[in-house]
Design an enzyme around this catalytic site. Structure first.
Site, PDB file in Angstrom:
ATOM      1  N   HIS A 120       1.373   2.968  13.702  1.00 49.86           N
ATOM      2  CA  HIS A 120       0.148   2.838  12.765  1.00 49.86           C
ATOM      3  C   HIS A 120       0.046   4.028  11.859  1.00 49.86           C
ATOM      4  O   HIS A 120       0.329   5.180  11.931  1.00 49.86           O
ATOM      5  CB  HIS A 120      -1.023   3.223  13.536  1.00 49.86           C
ATOM      6  N   ASN A 151       6.377   9.066  16.568  1.00 51.21           N
ATOM      7  CA  ASN A 151       5.243   8.209  16.520  1.00 51.21           C
ATOM      8  C   ASN A 151       4.535   8.731  17.954  1.00 51.21           C
ATOM      9  O   ASN A 151       3.185   8.992  17.816  1.00 51.21           O
ATOM     10  CB  ASN A 151       5.458   6.755  16.913  1.00 51.21           C
ATOM     11  N   ASP A 252       1.434  20.119  -2.988  1.00 53.28           N
ATOM     12  CA  ASP A 252       2.291  20.204  -4.629  1.00 53.28           C
ATOM     13  C   ASP A 252       3.634  19.834  -4.045  1.00 53.28           C
ATOM     14  O   ASP A 252       4.117  18.992  -4.661  1.00 53.28           O
ATOM     15  CB  ASP A 252       1.887  21.624  -5.001  1.00 53.28           C
ATOM     16  N   GLU A 255       3.481  16.026  -3.149  1.00 50.63           N
ATOM     17  CA  GLU A 255       3.503  15.290  -4.542  1.00 50.63           C
ATOM     18  C   GLU A 255       4.881  15.184  -5.175  1.00 50.63           C
ATOM     19  O   GLU A 255       5.190  14.223  -5.621  1.00 50.63           O
ATOM     20  CB  GLU A 255       2.514  15.881  -5.365  1.00 50.63           C
ATOM     21  N   PHE A 262      -2.284  13.265  -5.137  1.00 48.41           N
ATOM     22  CA  PHE A 262      -3.291  13.246  -4.141  1.00 48.41           C
ATOM     23  C   PHE A 262      -4.527  13.885  -4.901  1.00 48.41           C
ATOM     24  O   PHE A 262      -4.455  14.901  -5.557  1.00 48.41           O
ATOM     25  CB  PHE A 262      -2.656  14.123  -2.603  1.00 48.41           C
ATOM     26  N   GLN A 271      -8.302  21.499  -7.485  1.00 49.09           N
ATOM     27  CA  GLN A 271      -6.950  21.166  -7.003  1.00 49.09           C
ATOM     28  C   GLN A 271      -5.897  22.263  -6.889  1.00 49.09           C
ATOM     29  O   GLN A 271      -5.003  22.373  -6.109  1.00 49.09           O
ATOM     30  CB  GLN A 271      -6.363  19.813  -7.947  1.00 49.09           C
ATOM     31  N   GLU A 275      -4.030  22.760  -3.350  1.00 49.86           N
ATOM     32  CA  GLU A 275      -2.869  21.979  -3.451  1.00 49.86           C
ATOM     33  C   GLU A 275      -1.704  22.869  -3.174  1.00 49.86           C
ATOM     34  O   GLU A 275      -0.475  22.409  -3.095  1.00 49.86           O
ATOM     35  CB  GLU A 275      -2.634  21.020  -4.386  1.00 49.86           C
TER      36      GLU A 275
END
Length: 281
Positions: A120, A151, A252, A255, A262, A271, A275
């Site tokens: 999930h 998981n 960062d 990203e 994001f 940000q 970030e």
């Protein structure tokens, strides 16, 4: 000023598929949508109607779905106490019939014998207020091939930590979860795909968690002091007993690895602060 990121999903497709992708993109230009509460912090890939970046806006969560990979690029959801209750786990894994018929509809049996869990993104335990909401988390558009140790171990530990923040500290979370890369190691060894090539096995799993002190305060309550947790975890065996804290990175960094933008609804000046730091709590 922060620049939008190009979509990593396009970069991961084999060269022969590029003309198809470009045609799909031209025919279905992507349009940012932020009407869902689950996209309060932004739409990381500007998901819209593209074959590789299709927005599925569900009541329980929002998805950027990649028909080429047979998995979500990312899933985004709000978590506060209102989503939690006593509804039992439904375990009704099933194909998502809301995706277009020309996009392969992954089934639960596609994972059978693969050595990977049906992992999930938005967890079942994050949606226990009603049976219907719990059932929605078992749609295969919310699932990736996840190494069992990932998981059931380190990933599950972080999920539990998030719910603890909500239940015991009254926090509200905005969570974005996904995967990137190709090739993971499950209980039967390393694979790049399963389901006869229809489902790509990712190399990494990641999550971004914005922690707010007040419920329903939204993006306006995000400040330079807001806690943001970002993790990047290998999709392999051997991490069952690892601490999720060992895999923390800056937003960062995540990203740059995924190509996503994001927290794009947060003011750029804020940000740039939240970030660029690694969570240390």
């Amino acid at each position: 000023m922060k620049k939008p990121k190009f979509f990593r999903s396009i970069l991961l497709i084999a060269i022969p598929a590029i003309p198809i992708i470009l045609f799909s993109y031209l025919q279905n230009p992507l349009t940012a949508q932020t009407s869902s509460v689950h996209l309060t912090m932004g739409n990381p890939s500007n998901a819209g109607s593209s074959y590789s970046n299709r927005l599925l806006n569900k009541p329980q969560y929002a998805v950027s779905y990649n028909c080429f990979r047979g998995t979500p690029n990312w899933v985004s959801w709000q978590l506060n106490r209102s989503w939690l209750g006593s509804a039992p786990r439904q375990d009704d894994f099933r194909a998502d019939t809301t995706i277009p018929s020309d996009c392969y509809r992954v089934t639960s049996s596609d994972y059978t014998g693969s050595g990977f869990d049906r992992g999930h993104m938005a967890p079942s335990a994050d949606r226990t207020n009603t049976v219907a909401n719990n059932s929605a988390t078992f749609l295969m558009t919310n699932i990736i091939p996840q190494a069992p140790d990932n998981n059931q171990g380190v990933w599950a530990s972080l999920e539990s930590y998030c719910r603890d923040l909500v239940v015991n500290q009254g926090k509200e979370l905005y969570i974005i979860s996904g995967s990137y890369g190709t090739g993971g190691t499950g209980s039967n060894g390393t694979r790049t795909t399963i389901a006869n090539g229809r489902v790509t096995v990712p190399a990494r799993t990641w999550k971004v968690i914005v922690v707010l002190n007040a419920v329903n305060s939204g993006v306006n309550s995000v400040s330079t002091g807001t806690r943001v947790i970002a993790v990047d975890i290998p999709n392999t065996q051997g991490v069952r007993n690892a601490s999720w804290r060992n895999y923390r990175v800056t937003v960062d960094t995540l990203e740059s690895r995924t190509g996503y933008n994001f927290l794009s609804n947060v003011p750029v000046s804020t940000q740039s602060v939240i970030e660029s730091r690694i969570d240390n709590l």
